[in-house]
Structures are given as C-alpha cells and as structure tokens.
Design an enzyme around this catalytic site. Structure first.
Site, mmCIF file in Angstrom:
data_model
loop_
_atom_site.group_PDB
_atom_site.id
_atom_site.type_symbol
_atom_site.label_atom_id
_atom_site.label_comp_id
_atom_site.label_asym_id
_atom_site.label_seq_id
_atom_site.Cartn_x
_atom_site.Cartn_y
_atom_site.Cartn_z
ATOM 1 N N LYS A 187 29.930 44.410 23.077
ATOM 2 C CA LYS A 187 30.728 43.422 22.327
ATOM 3 C C LYS A 187 30.424 42.070 22.949
ATOM 4 C CE LYS A 187 33.942 41.008 21.832
ATOM 5 N NZ LYS A 187 33.751 39.544 21.582
ATOM 6 N N GLU A 263 33.724 41.512 36.144
ATOM 7 C CA GLU A 263 33.141 40.322 36.781
ATOM 8 C C GLU A 263 33.877 39.131 36.195
ATOM 9 O OE1 GLU A 263 31.099 40.208 39.141
ATOM 10 O OE2 GLU A 263 29.985 42.096 39.110
ATOM 11 N N CYS A 298 30.213 31.067 36.410
ATOM 12 C CA CYS A 298 31.365 31.686 37.089
ATOM 13 C C CYS A 298 31.382 31.403 38.586
ATOM 14 C CB CYS A 298 31.344 33.188 36.854
ATOM 15 S SG CYS A 298 29.769 33.924 37.296
ATOM 16 N N GLU A 394 40.522 27.733 37.787
ATOM 17 C CA GLU A 394 39.135 27.666 37.308
ATOM 18 C C GLU A 394 39.086 26.756 36.082
ATOM 19 O OE1 GLU A 394 37.296 30.939 35.137
ATOM 20 O OE2 GLU A 394 35.518 30.745 36.389
HETATM 21 P P1 NAD Z 1 36.749 35.373 28.006
HETATM 22 O O1 NAD Z 1 37.491 36.188 28.986
HETATM 23 O O2 NAD Z 1 37.521 34.525 27.082
HETATM 24 O O3 NAD Z 1 35.864 36.329 27.066
HETATM 25 C C1 NAD Z 1 34.921 37.210 27.601
HETATM 26 C C2 NAD Z 1 34.677 38.323 26.600
HETATM 27 O O4 NAD Z 1 35.881 39.070 26.460
HETATM 28 C C3 NAD Z 1 34.307 37.848 25.198
HETATM 29 O O5 NAD Z 1 33.389 38.758 24.636
HETATM 30 C C4 NAD Z 1 35.629 37.933 24.461
HETATM 31 O O6 NAD Z 1 35.493 38.091 23.071
HETATM 32 C C5 NAD Z 1 36.231 39.167 25.094
HETATM 33 N N1 NAD Z 1 37.695 39.252 24.998
HETATM 34 C C6 NAD Z 1 38.581 38.221 24.913
HETATM 35 N N2 NAD Z 1 39.843 38.718 24.805
HETATM 36 C C7 NAD Z 1 39.734 40.072 24.842
HETATM 37 C C8 NAD Z 1 40.682 41.135 24.784
HETATM 38 N N3 NAD Z 1 41.979 40.908 24.657
HETATM 39 N N4 NAD Z 1 40.206 42.395 24.851
HETATM 40 C C9 NAD Z 1 38.884 42.651 24.996
HETATM 41 N N5 NAD Z 1 37.946 41.689 25.036
HETATM 42 C C10 NAD Z 1 38.369 40.405 24.970
HETATM 43 O O7 NAD Z 1 35.684 34.573 28.844
HETATM 44 P P2 NAD Z 1 34.631 33.510 28.303
HETATM 45 O O8 NAD Z 1 35.404 32.295 27.949
HETATM 46 O O9 NAD Z 1 33.755 34.129 27.271
HETATM 47 O O10 NAD Z 1 33.749 33.268 29.616
HETATM 48 C C11 NAD Z 1 34.164 32.438 30.622
HETATM 49 C C12 NAD Z 1 34.771 33.236 31.745
HETATM 50 O O11 NAD Z 1 33.865 34.246 32.163
HETATM 51 C C13 NAD Z 1 35.020 32.391 32.975
HETATM 52 O O12 NAD Z 1 36.264 32.726 33.521
HETATM 53 C C14 NAD Z 1 33.890 32.798 33.916
HETATM 54 O O13 NAD Z 1 34.183 32.598 35.270
HETATM 55 C C15 NAD Z 1 33.713 34.229 33.577
HETATM 56 N N6 NAD Z 1 32.372 34.717 33.954
HETATM 57 C C16 NAD Z 1 32.240 35.526 35.044
HETATM 58 C C17 NAD Z 1 30.981 35.961 35.448
HETATM 59 C C18 NAD Z 1 30.812 36.842 36.664
HETATM 60 O O14 NAD Z 1 29.747 37.451 36.800
HETATM 61 N N7 NAD Z 1 31.794 36.941 37.544
HETATM 62 C C19 NAD Z 1 29.853 35.577 34.726
HETATM 63 C C20 NAD Z 1 30.014 34.764 33.621
HETATM 64 C C21 NAD Z 1 31.283 34.341 33.232
#
Ligand code: NAD
Length: 493
Positions: A187, A263, A298, A394
């Site tokens: 997804k 992550e 991240c 963050e």
């Molecule tokens: P997000 O948490 O909003 O979304 C991430 C994914 O989760 C998307 O595919 C989204 O559609 C899905 N999602 C959202 N709500 C959900 C739910 N209720 N149930 C299941 N899936 C759901 O994050 P983002 O805005 O896409 O990315 C930014 C975040 O990701 C930042 O916090 C960043 O630090 C983190 N990030 C972490 C890493 C790592 O390796 N630690 C790498 C990249 C990004």
C-alpha cells in the site's frame, strides 16, 4: 545526456489503477483520488482509491499464491535470478521511474535519477545476491539429537510505505519479503503511487507469478487500515509517522497479532563539541542532511546541539552552507532541492515556523528569497528553548534548531530527552568523548564525525517512537520470517 525532462514528463502515460493478481484494476466502486502537482499545479487525479473490498481481493490473491507455493517453492537461485531481472528492467526504465516520482512528489529529477533510484536498484541486487548465502543453523545438544533453527516465511505480508522516497523504501521491504518466500500486498502513500505501479508491471515481466506481488492504492485510513487489520495478513511492515505507527500496532492487536515492523519519525540530534577540529565539514554535512529533499527525510538531523565555546563560528559557517539548498525547478537537471510534497505539508511546516517565532526563537537565515514553486526556504532557528515544540516535534521540513550547551553531559541529556531515537551524531576529535557520547546516545544509528552514512550491508532503524525492527542488511531477512525450531532424534545404528 538527459534532455527535455519537462517535455517527457508531460508526455508520460501514467498507470493509476491498483495491481491485483497480475492485472491493473480500478477500485470496485471506481472511486479515485484527486490531487495536483506541487511543481506546476497540473491535475494528477485518478489514482484508484481502494477500500476494504479491494484489499480483500488482493489479500485473497496473495494468500492463494502463497498456498499454491508457486513462488515459495522456487529455488533461492531462481528467486534471485528473477529479482536480478527486475533490477535490470528497472535500470532500463530508470528515466521513466525518475520522471514518475518527480511529477508526483516534486522532489528533483536529479535526486531521483542519480541518487534515489540507483540506490533502490542496488538494494534490490544486494538482497537478491544474499539470498543463497544466508544460512540457517543446526545445534547438536546431545549425541543422536539435533535441532534445526530455520527461518520460515510469514505468508501474506502487507507493506505500507511513505511518500518521501517511494521506491527506496518499497524495495527495502519487498525485496527481503519476497526472497523469504512471502507473497506481498503493497500500500504505497497516496501522494506517491505512480512508480511502484510501474514496477508492478516490471515485476510481472521479470517472472514474479501473478498474485505474489500486489499493489493496492488508496488512502491510509481506508486501504492501509484494511490491510493492517486483515486476518489473513501475517505481517505488516510500515514506514511513516509515529502516530500512524502506533495505530498499526493497535490494528495488529485488534486482529490476529500479526508480526509488526515500524520505521517511523525522528528528531535526530547533531552534537558539535568544542573538540571538533573541522567545523567547516561539520557545517557542510549538517546543512546537506537537514536541507536535502526539503527536510523530508526521516533521519534528518533537525536539532544541532552545539558547545557555546564554538557556537558563533559554527553558526556562521552553517548559514553560508544552508544557501546551497534553496529550492529550484525540479525538472532542471542541475536542481539539488525541488518542491515540498503538497500544500498541506507546506502549511504544516510554515505553522511550525510561526510557533518557533512565537516561542521567542530567532530565525538567522535569509527570508526574502523569491520562490517559484511550492516549497519552504532553509530555515535555521537560534536561541531555541529545548522544551519548545520546534525543538521537540518532528517538522519534516527544512527547519533546523540550534541549542547551545556548556558541556557534553548537557548535550547528551538534551539529545536523549526526546520521544524519538532514529539517528544521532557526535562531532569531536577527542577519542574518549567520541566513544562515551556515542554509547550514551539513545538512537538506532549513531554517526561519529559524519552523518547519513548509508550502505545496504548495514541495518537501518530506530528505537523508542522511531520504530521497531530493521530495514536493510541481512537483519532484514529476520523481519519477514519467523524462527522455527525442529528437534530431530536419531536411532542408534
Ligand atoms: P504517514 O504516516 O502519514 O503515512 C505513511 C503511510 O501510512 C502512507 O501509505 C499512508 O497512506 C498510510 N497510512 C496513513 N494512515 C493510516 C492508517 N490509519 N492505517 C494504515 N495506513 C495508514 O507518513 P507520511 O506522511 O507518508 O511520511 C512521513 C513520515 O514518515 C515522517 O514521520 C517520517 O519520519 C516517516 N518516515 C520514516 C522513515 C524511516 O525509515 N524511519 C522513512 C521515511 C519516512
């Protein structure tokens, strides 16, 4: 020489439907996601907005393919050859993949074409190459008795990815998951689905059987949640924000106690000691890692914790360096930093900047640059209260806070006073200090006199609210499998 990037981007034929059981399909209710490009406001609407019913079909296809063992029973060498073939196909289509990601996310084409996508392909090859060199164990506790310890596939695995580095994060997850014999349902983030949808067709062409590799597009609250709650999904592996990561843990608990890998976010500290001999290099490395990709990384070092004795000199160098990361046209081949993902994210970052000002922190970077695209200028705050929201939360944007300290003890205490624990860094030429500070920093990845080091052989992942488990390296195979112990008794001959 790559030419006409913008023209090629406009001419792209973009697949926006989900990929389920070897076919591109619309969502059952034909619903689509509406959105616009952050580069030029162009309409990017049309990605299928999958719901629970679509997810059920994808999981069912994955389950059937797993139970039929059409992928599982392939020899490690066969799986390896197929993933090598996929890597070759991605290489041949690198320009198109880079264009798709640029158009959809606004990050610069240069980043994708020369850095992110080559890295993703390299990671795929690393995992493919390792699969037949990674052994299980046998233990002989008594004569004529031995136990094997084997890694077994989980079955159907759900992979939920973010938008900031679409293919890199997807490959960190799907390569080891597939090589362990699982069938996957991916997804992707609704903001970045184009490139993984294209990779799905390449995976099929490379020889991955139908049903083994599925992509369900859609919103997190609908498609993502349905995947994480599904009783036939045995493992859910997520990269994204810590808030959603916590929900994923809940979904696992509410459903079948599926294995969870997370992550999540970070607020990583970058400590500069008075014993650092190369302040210029420290400033260069810090500016690159916090301002690259508009701070949408991240592990970006968003807190500089600097000894007061050298702070003034360091800050001068840092302001100069920050000006190398002014956002430009993402389609220009020389552009290092492109757009921010969308208007909502831009507003979120600007709101944090306002909060910082209101809390009494001082912006020390120029604010009068004329910006043509959707983006935020590199912003450095000095005189920051370590308890203020800009120092603790963050922001996921190009915003750096500077906190002055008078000892390394104080630096460690501020660095560790965070709910996050992804990455950290200590800059010093004092060996004792380097060892002691790096041991005490609470983070999954610590850098000494460096930042952002990256290699497929080395695990990546955080602690505390930055996550659970590891991406990359041979450790990743452990995530997408469970450990089975088998006792064997031999009759005496
Ligand atoms: P997000 O948490 O909003 O979304 C991430 C994914 O989760 C998307 O595919 C989204 O559609 C899905 N999602 C959202 N709500 C959900 C739910 N209720 N149930 C299941 N899936 C759901 O994050 P983002 O805005 O896409 O990315 C930014 C975040 O990701 C930042 O916090 C960043 O630090 C983190 N990030 C972490 C890493 C790592 O390796 N630690 C790498 C990249 C990004």
């Amino acid at each position: 020489m790559i030419q006409n990037i913008k023209k090629k981007a406009f001419a792209l034929k973009i697949e926006k439907r989900a990929f389920i059981n070897g076919k591109y399909v619309n969502a059952l209710d034909n619903d689509i996601i509406h959105k616009v490009s952050s580069i030029d406001g162009r309409d990017l609407s049309g990605i299928s907005s999958c719901k629970e019913a679509d997810v059920n079909i994808a999981v069912d296809a994955a389950k059937k393919s797993f139970e039929a063992k059409i992928w599982l029973d392939k020899l490690p060498q066969e799986k390896k050859e197929i993933l090598f073939q996929l890597a070759d196909l991605m290489e041949q289509n690198k320009e198109e993949l880079a264009l798709l990601d640029t158009v959809e996310t606004g990050r610069s084409f240069k980043n994708y074409y020369f850095d992110s996508i080559p890295k993703a392909i390299q990671t795929l090859r690393y995992f493919a190459e390792s699969v037949d060199k990674y052994y299980d164990h046998t233990i002989p506790p008594r004569p004529n008795v031995f136990a094997t310890i084997t890694r077994e596939p989980l079955g159907v695995v759900g992979l939920i990815t973010p938008w900031n580095d679409p293919l890199v994060v997807a490959i960190w997850k799907f390569a080891p998951a597939l090589l362990m014999g699982n069938s996957v349902v991916i997804k992707p983030a609704e903001q970045s689905s184009f490139s993984i949808l294209r990779v799905a067709a390449l995976a099929q062409k490379a020889g991955i059987p139908d049903g083994v590799f599925n992509v369900v597009t859609g919103f997190g609250e609908t498609a993502g949640k349905a995947l994480a709650l599904h009783p036939d999904v045995s493992g859910i592996f997520f990269t994204g924000s810590s808030d959603v990561g916590k929900k994923i843990l809940q979904y696992a608990g509410q459903s079948n106690m599926k294995k969870v890998g997370l992550e999540c976010g970070g607020k990583s500290p970058f400590i500069v000691s008075k014993h650092c001999n190369n302040l210029h290099k420290a400033a260069q490395v810090l500016a690159k890692n916090i301002f690259y990709n508009q701070g949408q990384i991240c592990s970006a070092p968003s807190r500089a914790i600097v000894d007061n004795e050298i702070k003034e000199d360091f800050v001068k160098l840092l302001i100069e360096e920050s000006q190398n990361y002014i956002p430009q046209d993402p389609f220009d081949i020389d552009t290092e930093v492109g757009c921010i993902i969308n208007k909502e994210q831009q507003q979120r970052v600007l709101d944090y900047i306002e909060k910082g000002k209101n809390a009494g922190a001082k912006i020390i970077t120029p604010c009068d640059v004329d910006l043509k695209h959707l983006c935020v200028l590199p912003t450095i705050f000095d005189q920051v209260d370590p308890e203020s929201s800009i120092a603790k939360e963050e922001i996921f944007g190009p915003v750096l806070v500077i906190i002055g300290v008078s000892s390394m003890r104080e630096a460690i205490s501020i660095a560790n006073n965070s709910k996050y624990g992804l990455a950290a860094s200590i800059w010093t030429n004092n060996l004792d200090e380097a060892h002691q500070v790096s041991r005490e920093l609470q983070a999954g990845i610590v850098h000494v006199n460096s930042y952002g080091d990256d290699d497929d052989t080395v695990p990546f992942g955080g602690i505390k609210e930055s996550g659970i488990g590891k991406d990359k390296s041979l450790y990743a195979f452990d995530e997408y499998s469970y450990v089975k112990t088998t006792w064997v008794h031999l009759d005496t001959i």
